[in-house]
Design a protein around this motif. Sequence first.
Motif, PDB file in Angstrom:
ATOM      1  N   ALA A  15       0.839  -1.206   0.000  1.00  0.00           N
ATOM      2  CA  ALA A  15       0.000   0.000   0.000  1.00  0.00           C
ATOM      3  C   ALA A  15       0.872   1.254   0.000  1.00  0.00           C
ATOM      4  O   ALA A  15       0.607   2.208  -0.738  1.00  0.00           O
ATOM      5  N   GLU A  16       1.917   1.228   0.786  1.00  0.00           N
ATOM      6  CA  GLU A  16       2.840   2.365   0.821  1.00  0.00           C
ATOM      7  C   GLU A  16       3.587   2.495  -0.505  1.00  0.00           C
ATOM      8  O   GLU A  16       3.738   3.594  -1.045  1.00  0.00           O
ATOM      9  N   TYR A  17       4.047   1.377  -1.057  1.00  0.00           N
ATOM     10  CA  TYR A  17       4.781   1.371  -2.320  1.00  0.00           C
ATOM     11  C   TYR A  17       3.929   1.924  -3.469  1.00  0.00           C
ATOM     12  O   TYR A  17       4.403   2.717  -4.280  1.00  0.00           O
ATOM     13  N   LEU A  18       2.655   1.510  -3.515  1.00  0.00           N
ATOM     14  CA  LEU A  18       1.760   1.956  -4.584  1.00  0.00           C
ATOM     15  C   LEU A  18       1.080   3.289  -4.272  1.00  0.00           C
ATOM     16  O   LEU A  18       0.409   3.857  -5.127  1.00  0.00           O
ATOM     17  N   ILE A  20      -1.491   3.841  -2.273  1.00  0.00           N
ATOM     18  CA  ILE A  20      -2.947   3.688  -2.241  1.00  0.00           C
ATOM     19  C   ILE A  20      -3.334   3.155  -0.861  1.00  0.00           C
ATOM     20  O   ILE A  20      -2.496   2.644  -0.124  1.00  0.00           O
ATOM     21  N   SER A  21      -4.612   3.276  -0.537  1.00  0.00           N
ATOM     22  CA  SER A  21      -5.072   2.811   0.769  1.00  0.00           C
ATOM     23  C   SER A  21      -5.106   1.289   0.821  1.00  0.00           C
ATOM     24  O   SER A  21      -5.198   0.610  -0.205  1.00  0.00           O
ATOM     25  N   ARG A  22      -5.039   0.772   2.029  1.00  0.00           N
ATOM     26  CA  ARG A  22      -5.124  -0.680   2.213  1.00  0.00           C
ATOM     27  C   ARG A  22      -6.470  -1.201   1.727  1.00  0.00           C
ATOM     28  O   ARG A  22      -6.537  -2.272   1.143  1.00  0.00           O
ATOM     29  N   SER A  23      -7.546  -0.443   1.956  1.00  0.00           N
ATOM     30  CA  SER A  23      -8.871  -0.918   1.532  1.00  0.00           C
ATOM     31  C   SER A  23      -8.953  -1.042   0.011  1.00  0.00           C
ATOM     32  O   SER A  23      -9.503  -2.015  -0.503  1.00  0.00           O
ATOM     33  N   LYS A  27      -9.423  -4.611  -2.169  1.00  0.00           N
ATOM     34  CA  LYS A  27     -10.422  -4.774  -3.237  1.00  0.00           C
ATOM     35  C   LYS A  27      -9.764  -5.285  -4.515  1.00  0.00           C
ATOM     36  O   LYS A  27     -10.274  -6.193  -5.168  1.00  0.00           O
ATOM     37  N   LEU A  28      -8.644  -4.697  -4.887  1.00  0.00           N
ATOM     38  CA  LEU A  28      -7.945  -5.104  -6.109  1.00  0.00           C
ATOM     39  C   LEU A  28      -7.502  -6.557  -6.060  1.00  0.00           C
ATOM     40  O   LEU A  28      -7.689  -7.313  -7.013  1.00  0.00           O
ATOM     41  N   VAL A  29      -6.922  -6.951  -4.949  1.00  0.00           N
ATOM     42  CA  VAL A  29      -6.390  -8.309  -4.855  1.00  0.00           C
ATOM     43  C   VAL A  29      -7.509  -9.334  -4.706  1.00  0.00           C
ATOM     44  O   VAL A  29      -7.455 -10.420  -5.275  1.00  0.00           O
ATOM     45  N   GLN A  30      -8.566  -9.014  -3.979  1.00  0.00           N
ATOM     46  CA  GLN A  30      -9.673  -9.948  -3.813  1.00  0.00           C
ATOM     47  C   GLN A  30     -10.449 -10.131  -5.110  1.00  0.00           C
ATOM     48  O   GLN A  30     -11.006 -11.197  -5.351  1.00  0.00           O
ATOM     49  N   ASP A  31     -10.474  -9.102  -5.954  1.00  0.00           N
ATOM     50  CA  ASP A  31     -11.120  -9.196  -7.270  1.00  0.00           C
ATOM     51  C   ASP A  31     -10.226  -9.882  -8.295  1.00  0.00           C
ATOM     52  O   ASP A  31     -10.623 -10.054  -9.447  1.00  0.00           O
TER      53      ASP A  31
END
Length: 64
Positions: A15-18, A20-23, A27-31
């Motif tokens: 999340a820090e590297y990209l 973006i927020s953890r949430s 969502k991205l990884v679960q999808d």
Amino acid sequence: MAAPSDNIMTIDALAEYLKISRSTLYKLVQDGRLPGQKVGKRWRFHKDAIDEWLKQHPAKGTGK
């Protein structure tokens, strides 16, 4: 012994590297839109796979 070229990242590190927020990351990884592996209850990511994914999926505008 040389360090492996594919560093393993946690969801917090990614999340820090990209930046973006953890949430959003969850969502991205679960999808299935982001490469990752679940180890027990925790997600892990290969930095090399994430870098390759970024190259193949250029950022798009957010205008809806």
